[in-house]
Write an enzyme that holds these catalytic residues in place. Sequence first.
Site, PDB file in Angstrom:
ATOM      1  N   HIS A 205       1.024  -1.350  -0.267  1.00 29.33           N
ATOM      2  CA  HIS A 205       0.118   0.126  -0.344  1.00 29.33           C
ATOM      3  C   HIS A 205       0.918   0.937   0.081  1.00 29.33           C
ATOM      4  O   HIS A 205       0.142   2.610  -0.038  1.00 29.33           O
ATOM      5  CB  HIS A 205      -1.091   0.075   1.403  1.00 29.33           C
ATOM      6  CG  HIS A 205      -0.251   0.137   2.388  1.00 29.33           C
ATOM      7  ND1 HIS A 205       0.202  -0.766   3.241  1.00 29.33           N
ATOM      8  CD2 HIS A 205       0.053   1.010   3.596  1.00 29.33           C
ATOM      9  CE1 HIS A 205       0.809  -0.467   4.548  1.00 29.33           C
ATOM     10  NE2 HIS A 205       1.007   1.117   4.439  1.00 29.33           N
TER      11      HIS A 205
HETATM   12  C1  UD1 Z   1      -2.279   5.730   4.989  1.00 31.46           C
HETATM   13  C2  UD1 Z   1      -0.929   6.054   6.354  1.00 31.46           C
HETATM   14  C3  UD1 Z   1      -0.020   5.204   6.004  1.00 31.46           C
HETATM   15  C4  UD1 Z   1      -0.396   3.574   7.075  1.00 31.46           C
HETATM   16  C5  UD1 Z   1      -1.479   3.087   6.517  1.00 31.46           C
HETATM   17  C6  UD1 Z   1      -2.322   1.742   6.674  1.00 31.46           C
HETATM   18  C7  UD1 Z   1      -0.504   8.550   5.676  1.00 31.46           C
HETATM   19  C8  UD1 Z   1       0.169   9.797   5.259  1.00 31.46           C
HETATM   20  N1  UD1 Z   1      -0.392   7.256   5.416  1.00 31.46           N
HETATM   21  O1  UD1 Z   1      -2.103   5.459   4.127  1.00 31.46           O
HETATM   22  O2  UD1 Z   1       1.093   5.346   6.923  1.00 31.46           O
HETATM   23  O3  UD1 Z   1       0.557   2.891   6.880  1.00 31.46           O
HETATM   24  O4  UD1 Z   1      -2.852   4.091   6.005  1.00 31.46           O
HETATM   25  O5  UD1 Z   1      -3.421   1.103   6.100  1.00 31.46           O
HETATM   26  O6  UD1 Z   1      -1.160   8.613   6.690  1.00 31.46           O
HETATM   27  N2  UD1 Z   1      -9.519   4.612   1.206  1.00 31.46           N
HETATM   28  C9  UD1 Z   1     -10.654   3.554   0.968  1.00 31.46           C
HETATM   29  N3  UD1 Z   1     -11.176   3.985   2.046  1.00 31.46           N
HETATM   30  C10 UD1 Z   1     -10.972   3.866   3.084  1.00 31.46           C
HETATM   31  C11 UD1 Z   1      -9.877   3.835   3.482  1.00 31.46           C
HETATM   32  C12 UD1 Z   1      -8.732   4.098   2.263  1.00 31.46           C
HETATM   33  O7  UD1 Z   1     -10.633   3.005   0.007  1.00 31.46           O
HETATM   34  O8  UD1 Z   1     -11.488   2.613   4.712  1.00 31.46           O
HETATM   35  C13 UD1 Z   1      -9.215   4.970  -0.454  1.00 31.46           C
HETATM   36  C14 UD1 Z   1      -8.497   6.353  -0.353  1.00 31.46           C
HETATM   37  O9  UD1 Z   1      -9.039   6.305  -1.662  1.00 31.46           O
HETATM   38  C15 UD1 Z   1      -7.002   7.006  -0.160  1.00 31.46           C
HETATM   39  C16 UD1 Z   1      -6.801   5.404  -0.315  1.00 31.46           C
HETATM   40  O10 UD1 Z   1      -7.072   4.824   0.301  1.00 31.46           O
HETATM   41  O11 UD1 Z   1      -7.815   7.713  -0.732  1.00 31.46           O
HETATM   42  C17 UD1 Z   1      -5.868   5.900   0.421  1.00 31.46           C
HETATM   43  O12 UD1 Z   1      -5.731   6.183   1.905  1.00 31.46           O
HETATM   44  P1  UD1 Z   1      -5.127   7.147   3.123  1.00 31.46           P
HETATM   45  O13 UD1 Z   1      -5.627   7.021   4.242  1.00 31.46           O
HETATM   46  O14 UD1 Z   1      -5.010   8.615   2.559  1.00 31.46           O
HETATM   47  O15 UD1 Z   1      -4.010   6.789   3.848  1.00 31.46           O
HETATM   48  P2  UD1 Z   1      -2.936   5.005   3.074  1.00 31.46           P
HETATM   49  O16 UD1 Z   1      -2.705   4.733   1.868  1.00 31.46           O
HETATM   50  O17 UD1 Z   1      -4.056   4.083   3.983  1.00 31.46           O
HETATM   51  N1  UDP Z   2      -3.650  -5.692   8.251  1.00 32.05           N
HETATM   52  C1  UDP Z   2      -4.989  -6.452   8.531  1.00 32.05           C
HETATM   53  N2  UDP Z   2      -5.756  -7.054   7.250  1.00 32.05           N
HETATM   54  C2  UDP Z   2      -5.136  -6.861   5.995  1.00 32.05           C
HETATM   55  C3  UDP Z   2      -3.535  -6.349   5.943  1.00 32.05           C
HETATM   56  C4  UDP Z   2      -3.133  -5.450   7.224  1.00 32.05           C
HETATM   57  O1  UDP Z   2      -5.113  -6.746   9.491  1.00 32.05           O
HETATM   58  O2  UDP Z   2      -5.517  -7.127   4.425  1.00 32.05           O
HETATM   59  C5  UDP Z   2      -3.289  -5.781   9.508  1.00 32.05           C
HETATM   60  C6  UDP Z   2      -1.414  -6.390  10.270  1.00 32.05           C
HETATM   61  O3  UDP Z   2      -2.018  -7.385  10.082  1.00 32.05           O
HETATM   62  C7  UDP Z   2      -1.196  -5.664  10.634  1.00 32.05           C
HETATM   63  C8  UDP Z   2      -1.800  -3.883  10.334  1.00 32.05           C
HETATM   64  O4  UDP Z   2      -2.692  -4.392   9.514  1.00 32.05           O
HETATM   65  O5  UDP Z   2      -1.730  -5.743  11.992  1.00 32.05           O
HETATM   66  C9  UDP Z   2      -0.392  -3.044   9.000  1.00 32.05           C
HETATM   67  O6  UDP Z   2      -1.342  -2.137   8.373  1.00 32.05           O
HETATM   68  P1  UDP Z   2      -1.494  -1.527   7.309  1.00 32.05           P
HETATM   69  O7  UDP Z   2      -0.421  -2.365   6.122  1.00 32.05           O
HETATM   70  O8  UDP Z   2      -2.477  -0.798   6.818  1.00 32.05           O
HETATM   71  O9  UDP Z   2       0.272  -0.498   7.832  1.00 32.05           O
HETATM   72  P2  UDP Z   2       1.617  -0.547   8.150  1.00 32.05           P
HETATM   73  O10 UDP Z   2       1.810  -0.741   9.631  1.00 32.05           O
HETATM   74  O11 UDP Z   2       2.452  -0.100   7.177  1.00 32.05           O
HETATM   75  O12 UDP Z   2       1.398   0.940   8.499  1.00 32.05           O
END
Ligand code: UD1
Ligand code: UDP
Length: 360
Positions: A205
């Site tokens: 991601h």
């Molecule tokens: C965010 C965090 C990242 C973390 C990740 C965990 C920031 C800058 N990034 O990244 O550090 O590792 O969360 O998963 O805060 N979206 C949906 N549904 C949701 C949420 C998001 O469709 O419930 C889509 C939207 O199109 C959105 C994109 O995902 O624009 C990215 O979501 P966002 O929360 O901005 O960043 P992540 O990539 O999830």
């Molecule tokens: N995770 C989850 N379902 C998924 C992918 C990740 O429950 O499909 C959990 C994973 O086990 C871990 C956490 O989400 O505990 C990690 O989050 P993510 O990878 O979104 O973010 P990061 O740790 O890189 O910030």
Amino acid sequence: MKILTVVGARPQFIKAAVVSQEIRLRPGLSEVLVHTGQHYDDSMSRIFFEQLGLAKPNYNLGVGSASHGAQTGRMLEALETVLVAERPDWVLVYGDTNSTLAGALAAAKLGLPLAHVEAGLRSFQRAMPEEINRVVTDRISDLLFAPTNAAVRNLQNEGVDEKKVRLVGDVMFDAALRYVEYSDVGPFMARHDLQEKRFVLVTLHRAENTDSRARLSEIVDSLCGVGGATKVVFPLHPRTKAALDREGLLDRVTASTICVEPLGYLDMLGLERAASVVVTDSGGVQKEAFFLGTSCLILRPTTEWVELLELNCARLCEPADLAAAIASPPQSQKAAAQGLFGGGAASRRIVDALMDARAA
Ligand code: UD1
Ligand code: UDP
């Protein structure tokens, strides 16, 4: 004493769950839970509240997705209103997301005591949005809860006052130890005809992978090329699904891998344990693979969790090298996790420190 916890993204629900449980055990402590709404799909938010027994948030700010500035700004404004109304003794933030930064800024600007869980992690890549969030949050925190010795050293090197830093261990280790026993992936594995230690689990991601067409297509080429009896399980983060769709790669991925919606935490832990190799750019997933004794390929040029590399339990991997690396992964050593990540007592140490610092 009132602790106001700010969460918003998937990994923060997991981290906060174990600390919240510890807070509930302590007489005289109360918690106000604020969900910024950064993650909002049921599979990115609601399922974690259900599975981990987190309380319903006292506030859901419903901020949703937007550009970094707009998202952080909306959170900051809404959080300020909540903090003024609640006047907590501590504001507690987790990790390095935009929700972390907004919570930290809102607290610091109101002069409220601020504590940061997962302080001191660095990738030394300022182009990574999370790096900015971490550096700023650590700079303005009053208590910095470092998960590892490497994190403590990073803070020392930046000249952070050592009286503010506590080496507590990793709350994600607490969570993995506590919840893995509730995981039952038997039905999932049967449904997809998966054999123990005969499949690869992939999560992706990070912007550096999803927003680069070249890197994304190389990753897809490698994953689609994993052959023989080895299946690839790929729970798709919404950002990744959108990127694959945008680049015209989604059909290929769904045809060649077991492509599923984001999984709940319990299924995720079970699959991380059962997989032969975990391939990921996630901070949390690379550690969980390590905690559970599964080797890991990290699809990034660097990692904040350098201990995993030092022990040769995980390896950094470029997309072009992925297929070869899956065929010849590093070997994991589950036992090493215990001492390095706080032994499962990080959440207890965090709550102790919040109480001690307040009493001092
Ligand atoms: C965010 C965090 C990242 C973390 C990740 C965990 C920031 C800058 N990034 O990244 O550090 O590792 O969360 O998963 O805060 N979206 C949906 N549904 C949701 C949420 C998001 O469709 O419930 C889509 C939207 O199109 C959105 C994109 O995902 O624009 C990215 O979501 P966002 O929360 O901005 O960043 P992540 O990539 O999830
Ligand atoms: N995770 C989850 N379902 C998924 C992918 C990740 O429950 O499909 C959990 C994973 O086990 C871990 C956490 O989400 O505990 C990690 O989050 P993510 O990878 O979104 O973010 P990061 O740790 O890189 O910030």
